[in-house]
Scaffold this active site. Structure first.
Site, PDB file in Angstrom:
ATOM      1  N   LYS A  34     -26.654  54.735  22.062  1.00 59.87           N
ATOM      2  CA  LYS A  34     -27.448  54.511  23.280  1.00 59.87           C
ATOM      3  C   LYS A  34     -27.493  55.777  24.137  1.00 59.87           C
ATOM      4  O   LYS A  34     -28.552  56.213  24.567  1.00 59.87           O
ATOM      5  CB  LYS A  34     -26.846  53.362  24.118  1.00 59.87           C
ATOM      6  CG  LYS A  34     -26.888  52.020  23.430  1.00 59.87           C
ATOM      7  CD  LYS A  34     -26.324  50.942  24.311  1.00 59.87           C
ATOM      8  CE  LYS A  34     -24.845  51.097  24.590  1.00 59.87           C
ATOM      9  NZ  LYS A  34     -23.968  50.982  23.421  1.00 59.87           N
ATOM     10  N   THR A  35     -26.315  56.336  24.361  1.00 60.32           N
ATOM     11  CA  THR A  35     -26.263  57.536  25.188  1.00 60.32           C
ATOM     12  C   THR A  35     -27.006  58.676  24.480  1.00 60.32           C
ATOM     13  O   THR A  35     -27.686  59.481  25.107  1.00 60.32           O
ATOM     14  CB  THR A  35     -24.791  57.902  25.475  1.00 60.32           C
ATOM     15  OG1 THR A  35     -24.168  56.758  26.056  1.00 60.32           O
ATOM     16  CG2 THR A  35     -24.680  59.050  26.438  1.00 60.32           C
ATOM     17  N   ASP A 225     -27.953  54.904  32.156  1.00 61.80           N
ATOM     18  CA  ASP A 225     -26.965  54.605  31.104  1.00 61.80           C
ATOM     19  C   ASP A 225     -26.050  53.487  31.603  1.00 61.80           C
ATOM     20  O   ASP A 225     -25.926  53.272  32.810  1.00 61.80           O
ATOM     21  CB  ASP A 225     -26.127  55.862  30.812  1.00 61.80           C
ATOM     22  CG  ASP A 225     -25.390  55.778  29.467  1.00 61.80           C
ATOM     23  OD1 ASP A 225     -25.618  54.810  28.709  1.00 61.80           O
ATOM     24  OD2 ASP A 225     -24.602  56.688  29.163  1.00 61.80           O
ATOM     25  N   GLU A 226     -25.411  52.769  30.708  1.00 61.59           N
ATOM     26  CA  GLU A 226     -24.464  51.690  31.060  1.00 61.59           C
ATOM     27  C   GLU A 226     -25.086  50.703  32.050  1.00 61.59           C
ATOM     28  O   GLU A 226     -24.467  50.326  33.049  1.00 61.59           O
ATOM     29  CB  GLU A 226     -23.178  52.281  31.677  1.00 61.59           C
ATOM     30  CG  GLU A 226     -22.540  53.406  30.885  1.00 61.59           C
ATOM     31  CD  GLU A 226     -21.583  52.941  29.805  1.00 61.59           C
ATOM     32  OE1 GLU A 226     -21.496  51.725  29.581  1.00 61.59           O
ATOM     33  OE2 GLU A 226     -20.959  53.805  29.178  1.00 61.59           O
ATOM     34  N   ARG A 617     -13.645  52.326  21.155  1.00 55.61           N
ATOM     35  CA  ARG A 617     -13.525  53.765  21.436  1.00 55.61           C
ATOM     36  C   ARG A 617     -13.029  54.489  20.188  1.00 55.61           C
ATOM     37  O   ARG A 617     -13.100  55.692  20.086  1.00 55.61           O
ATOM     38  CB  ARG A 617     -12.523  54.056  22.579  1.00 55.61           C
ATOM     39  CG  ARG A 617     -12.812  53.454  23.937  1.00 55.61           C
ATOM     40  CD  ARG A 617     -14.178  53.750  24.422  1.00 55.61           C
ATOM     41  NE  ARG A 617     -15.089  52.673  24.113  1.00 55.61           N
ATOM     42  CZ  ARG A 617     -16.406  52.812  24.012  1.00 55.61           C
ATOM     43  NH1 ARG A 617     -16.975  53.977  24.163  1.00 55.61           N
ATOM     44  NH2 ARG A 617     -17.190  51.792  23.753  1.00 55.61           N
TER      45      ARG A 617
HETATM   46  N1  LIG Z   1     -28.339  59.089  14.371  1.00 53.45           N
HETATM   47  C1  LIG Z   1     -27.116  59.580  14.517  1.00 53.45           C
HETATM   48  N2  LIG Z   1     -26.668  60.519  13.676  1.00 53.45           N
HETATM   49  C2  LIG Z   1     -25.421  61.028  13.817  1.00 53.45           C
HETATM   50  N3  LIG Z   1     -24.551  60.671  14.751  1.00 53.45           N
HETATM   51  C3  LIG Z   1     -24.938  59.732  15.631  1.00 53.45           C
HETATM   52  C4  LIG Z   1     -26.232  59.142  15.543  1.00 53.45           C
HETATM   53  N4  LIG Z   1     -26.329  58.231  16.539  1.00 53.45           N
HETATM   54  C5  LIG Z   1     -25.163  58.272  17.208  1.00 53.45           C
HETATM   55  N5  LIG Z   1     -24.316  59.166  16.661  1.00 53.45           N
HETATM   56  C6  LIG Z   1     -22.945  59.485  17.107  1.00 53.45           C
HETATM   57  O1  LIG Z   1     -22.225  58.279  17.262  1.00 53.45           O
HETATM   58  C7  LIG Z   1     -21.347  58.335  18.366  1.00 53.45           C
HETATM   59  C8  LIG Z   1     -21.675  57.209  19.325  1.00 53.45           C
HETATM   60  O2  LIG Z   1     -22.922  57.457  19.989  1.00 53.45           O
HETATM   61  P1  LIG Z   1     -23.135  57.149  21.520  1.00 53.45           P
HETATM   62  O3  LIG Z   1     -21.954  57.603  22.304  1.00 53.45           O
HETATM   63  O4  LIG Z   1     -24.456  57.630  21.922  1.00 53.45           O
HETATM   64  O5  LIG Z   1     -23.123  55.561  21.433  1.00 53.45           O
HETATM   65  P2  LIG Z   1     -23.240  54.511  22.604  1.00 53.45           P
HETATM   66  O6  LIG Z   1     -24.091  53.433  22.086  1.00 53.45           O
HETATM   67  O7  LIG Z   1     -23.660  55.180  23.845  1.00 53.45           O
HETATM   68  O8  LIG Z   1     -21.725  54.025  22.698  1.00 53.45           O
HETATM   69  P3  LIG Z   1     -21.021  53.244  23.908  1.00 53.45           P
HETATM   70  O9  LIG Z   1     -21.510  51.848  23.822  1.00 53.45           O
HETATM   71  O10 LIG Z   1     -19.582  53.338  23.606  1.00 53.45           O
HETATM   72  O11 LIG Z   1     -21.441  53.916  25.173  1.00 53.45           O
HETATM   73  C9  LIG Z   1     -21.533  59.693  18.980  1.00 53.45           C
HETATM   74  O12 LIG Z   1     -20.560  60.549  18.479  1.00 53.45           O
HETATM   75  C10 LIG Z   1     -22.912  60.089  18.501  1.00 53.45           C
HETATM   76  O13 LIG Z   1     -23.077  61.487  18.476  1.00 53.45           O
HETATM   77 MG   LIG Z   2     -22.738  55.357  25.724  1.00 54.40          MG
END
Ligand SMILES: Nc1ncnc2c1ncn2[C@@H]1O[C@H](COP(=O)(O)OP(=O)(O)OP(=O)(O)O)[C@@H](O)[C@H]1O
Ligand SMILES: [Mg+2]
Length: 803
Positions: A34-35, A225-226, A617
């Site tokens: 998401k981030t 975000d969040e 995490r």
């Molecule tokens: N398409 C992708 N290819 C490679 N790595 C990815 C891809 N999408 C996400 N990641 C990696 O996966 C990890 C999680 O991504 P991110 O932090 O954006 O998730 P999130 O959904 O925001 O998580 P949270 O819910 O904990 O906030 C990060 O290290 C990110 O770089």
């Molecule tokens: Mg995030």
């Protein structure tokens, strides 16, 4: 070009990133990117022609904003990224208020009251109103007021709201009057608390359409975000900014909503599609962060929550190891198990200490782990807790800064009117306060002209007041012409704080000196980095105050070497972060779920989400631990494993039941016990206290306050710990440095000349290319090998001459 960037996303992520036809909500499980989607979307918008200042991105912590900016810099270059409007809700809105606040009757130099200031003002008001302080506990009254503000109820609205009936039921009917008075006093002091930053922004936009329009035009795309943890006020302001053009992208995970207690509302995310008619919903299901085992274990846990948006989160990463659960005999043993496991993994995988995180439910739980780490020489860093800026000596200095910036600041005035002691006693202060209240004026207005208000101060007191006020006025006069760092030093010296702190040589004073030293170094860094960012030649004290006021306990001032330290933090602070190995400690009933949250299903579900956040995490390994005996609040408590452990499906969980104590030292007090392996400690040999303490307590116990208000007493373990932490953060201050800091003037001869090579603590090796100014103001322009050209005020620069 666009394709290059977007190639680093999967299909669903890419679709979400390029969708620009209206409101958009990305709902997705932890670690699904998401981030990352937000980050890439911003880069994409910039490449599609959006100006950076037309993009507003709102994050939950300052740290998250900084990280996102860095990533965008890597994608589109620093020049564009630095001009983005990106930050926490509070920081962005406080900046808007600084510019526009005169529309709603404040002065632009308003102070931001932190939680301590706001509690202390509420306490004063409760006393003044003659209310029973047991019945009207200042922190619960503060919570009521905060909740009202987060629901956009002004003091006036509150008196006619349903909350009043609740207050009557709770036998605190006067909360509405306290709120009313509190609001008046904040206004007189030209001060806003954290919640006011939201409430007032909302009111500003609601009452001044032209101002709202200006910001709607400015922020053409808004990203959040969040989103699951935004409260009603935050959501309403986002609506004010986006309802016309509907260019909003919010990302969040309902399963990670963990701020219900602060007014964050999971319904926000559920209602998003109702608020924005044509909102498009995106789902991301692939988790890129964690092993399959961790994702499945976390899924099996969260499945027990009834209220949630169904999702199918999966991982294509390696299968990984089962989540491990270990029950230790005591909290000390729990800490030792964690420590041993870290060392084992580290030596096997040759990874760094920075690859480990210890997460806990409440801050106070870090103590036993810290003790063990210190004993075993494991470098660590505690995030959150009593933040640097909450320490007494730092708050004193900042109170001076605040009064200089805004003389009407009541809390700052009260804090320093007689600190360092200048013979202005409580009687004088209470006379000033009574007069000020009578005329609805600030304390400063009265104190700075006592004769006008007929204060019958004796001659001596009058002279002291006058001296104090003219000292503050003199600094006010130069506030917009003297650099923040220079003025900051003048204030620390001129106020007598430096003398007060530096003339003593006891161990506890050393810690305070280190803190002041670090504070000044931080102020210098702030000024230098602002200059570096091109924010003009002069950086003033008000700029610094703005920044400091918005640091929250979720943020930490990173000093760059966290890669080599185990991170210790609460689960709330770990939101959005990731670590290869995660230990979640203290998984016991009465701790996690917190005893305060067991009374309703709703609260219990929030606790379960908290554990979900913690587990997700982890990238490679996740450990859950608990202790059967735990030393808390001065006694040993018996704990049973958390009910949540039953929720995790056994196929993903390896249970390692109670372990045998490895050494008697793991029992509290057991160090003195005779006998070897597994023998009972002294306190266990006495059946009576043990029997009463070891009965599992079916009812949640009243929990004493967790937050410490005061500094620990010297020579206590806690003090030792803090000192150690402080020392880990910076090199110990030498006597020479202290003398340099406290010297009234700096000698002309600092022995540096053009051509010298110096080593600076932060910037590394560099050559002096120019010197200007004299004495205290001697500045060197230094060309650093790896950090570019910097100008240093030598008096406080941390460097040594290499040749
Ligand atoms: N398409 C992708 N290819 C490679 N790595 C990815 C891809 N999408 C996400 N990641 C990696 O996966 C990890 C999680 O991504 P991110 O932090 O954006 O998730 P999130 O959904 O925001 O998580 P949270 O819910 O904990 O906030 C990060 O290290 C990110 O770089
Ligand atoms: Mg995030």
């Amino acid at each position: 070009m666009n394709e290059d960037i977007l190639g680093q996303l999967n299909d669903s992520q890419r679709e979400a990133a390029v969708y620009c036809d209206g409101a958009e909500l990305v709902i997705a499980g932890a670690g699904s990117g998401k981030t990352r989607v937000l980050t890439y979307k911003i880069a994409y918008l910039l490449q599609s022609g959006y100006r950076p200042w037309n993009i507003l991105a709102l994050t939950f912590t300052n740290k998250a904003a900084t990280e996102m900016k860095e990533r965008i810099s890597n994608l589109v270059g620093h020049d564009k990224a630095r001009l983005l409007s990106m930050g926490t809700f509070h920081s962005i809105f406080s900046r808007i208020l600084r510019t526009e606040v005169s529309h709603i009757g404040y002065d632009h130099n308003f102070t931001i009251y932190d939680q301590g200031d706001s509690r202390s003002l509420i306490k004063t008001i409760i006393k003044e109103m003659g209310l029973d302080e047991k019945q009207y506990n200042s922190s619960s009254v503060a919570d009521r007021i905060s909740l009202a503000k987060n629901n956009l109820l002004t003091a006036h609205d509150y008196s006619s709201s349903i909350h009043v009936r609740e207050d009557v039921e709770r036998k605190v009917p006067a909360v509405k009057d306290v709120y009313m008075r509190y609001a008046e006093r904040c206004r007189q002091a030209n001060a806003m608390d954290f919640d006011d930053l939201l409430l007032n922004t909302y009111l500003l936009f609601a009452r001044h359409e032209d101002v709202r329009q200006k910001y709607v035009d400015r922020f053409r795309y808004v990203l959040v975000d969040e989103y699951q943890d935004t409260n009603y006020a935050q959501q309403a302001i986002v609506m004010q900014l986006t309802r016309d053009h509907q260019r909003i992208c919010a990302v969040g995970d309902d399963a990670q909503s963990i701020y219900g207690f602060r007014g964050a509302n999971i319904d926000n995310i559920l209602n998003f599609t109702k608020a924005y008619d044509n909102a498009k919903l995106f789902k991301l299901e692939q988790n890129y962060r964690s092993t399959q085992m961790i994702v499945q274990a976390a899924n099996s846990l969260i499945r027990h929550n009834a209220r949630q948006i169904p999702k199918n989160v999966f991982s294509d990463n390696e299968r990984g190891e089962k989540v491990v659960f270990k029950q230790a005999y005591s909290d000390r043993e729990e800490a030792a198990i964690v420590c041993k496991e870290i060392k084992r993994i580290k030596s096997r995988e040759k990874c760094g200490f920075g690859d480990f995180a210890i997460l806990y439910r409440t801050n106070s739980q870090s103590r036993s782990i810290e003790e063990e780490f210190r004993k075993s020489n494991v470098p660590y860093r505690v995030f959150g807790g009593l933040s640097f800026y909450q320490r007494k000596e730092i708050k004193d200095i900042i109170a001076y800064f605040r009064l200089v910036a805004n003389p009407n600041d009541e809390e700052a005035f009260r804090r320093i009117i007689n600190y360092p002691s200048r013979g202005i006693g409580d009687t004088t202060l209470s006379k000033i306060a009574t007069t000020a209240n009578k005329h609805a004026l600030s304390l400063w207005t009265v104190a700075s002209q006592p004769l006008v208000f007929g204060l019958e101060a004796n001659r001596g007191t009058y002279a002291k007041l006058e001296a104090f006020c003219s000292m503050i006025s003199a600094w006010q006069a130069v506030m917009q012409s003297v650099d923040a760092y220079q003025l900051g030093q003048d204030i620390i010296k001129g106020s007598g704080i430096s003398k007060e702190i530096y003339e003593k040589r006891e161990p506890e004073d050393l810690a305070r000196q280190e803190n002041v030293y670090e504070f000044l170094a931080g102020l210098q860094d702030f000024v230098e980095s602002r200059r570096e960012e091109g924010d003009g030649e002069h950086v003033y004290l008000s700029d610094f105050l703005q920044e400091v006021a918005l640091l929250t306990d979720l943020d930490s001032d990173s000093d760059g070497d966290d890669k080599e330290r185990v991170a210790l933090m609460t689960i709330h602070s770990a939101k959005g972060l990731e670590f290869p190995n995660v230990f979640i400690v203290g998984l016991e009933e009465n701790i996690f779920p917190s005893p305060m949250s067991c009374s309703s299903l709703r609260e219990l579900e929030e606790e379960r989400r908290l554990l979900y956040v913690a587990m997700t995490r982890a990238e490679k390994r996740c450990f859950l631990t608990c202790a059967q005996n735990r030393f808390r609040y001065g006694r040993v408590e018996y704990g049973t494993p958390s009910r949540f452990l039953q929720d995790i499906s056994p196929e993903y969980l390896k249970k390692d039941e109670i372990s045998t104590p490895a050494s008697p030292a793991y029992y509290r007090g057991g160090g003195q016990a005779d006998g070897g392996y597994g023998s009972k400690p002294k306190w266990m040999q006495n059946p009576r206290p043990v029997a009463s303490q070891f009965k599992a307590d079916p009812k949640p116990r009243a929990v004493p306050p967790r937050r410490e208000e005061n500094a620990p007493s010297p020579f206590s373990e806690e003090f030792e710990k803090r000192l150690k932490v402080a020392k880990l953060r910076l090199k110990p201050v030498t006597k020479a440095e202290i003398d340099e800091l406290t010297a009234p003037t700096v000698s002309e001869d600092v022995g540096i000349s053009v051509g010298n090579v110096i080593e600076h603590q932060r910037f590394g090796i560099g050559t002096v290319i120019q010197l200007e100014g004299r004495g205290e103001n001697l500045k060197a322009t230094v060309q650093f090998t790896n950090s570019g050209t910097k100008q240093l005020l030598l008096k406080f620069a941390r460097y040594k001459i290499v040749k």
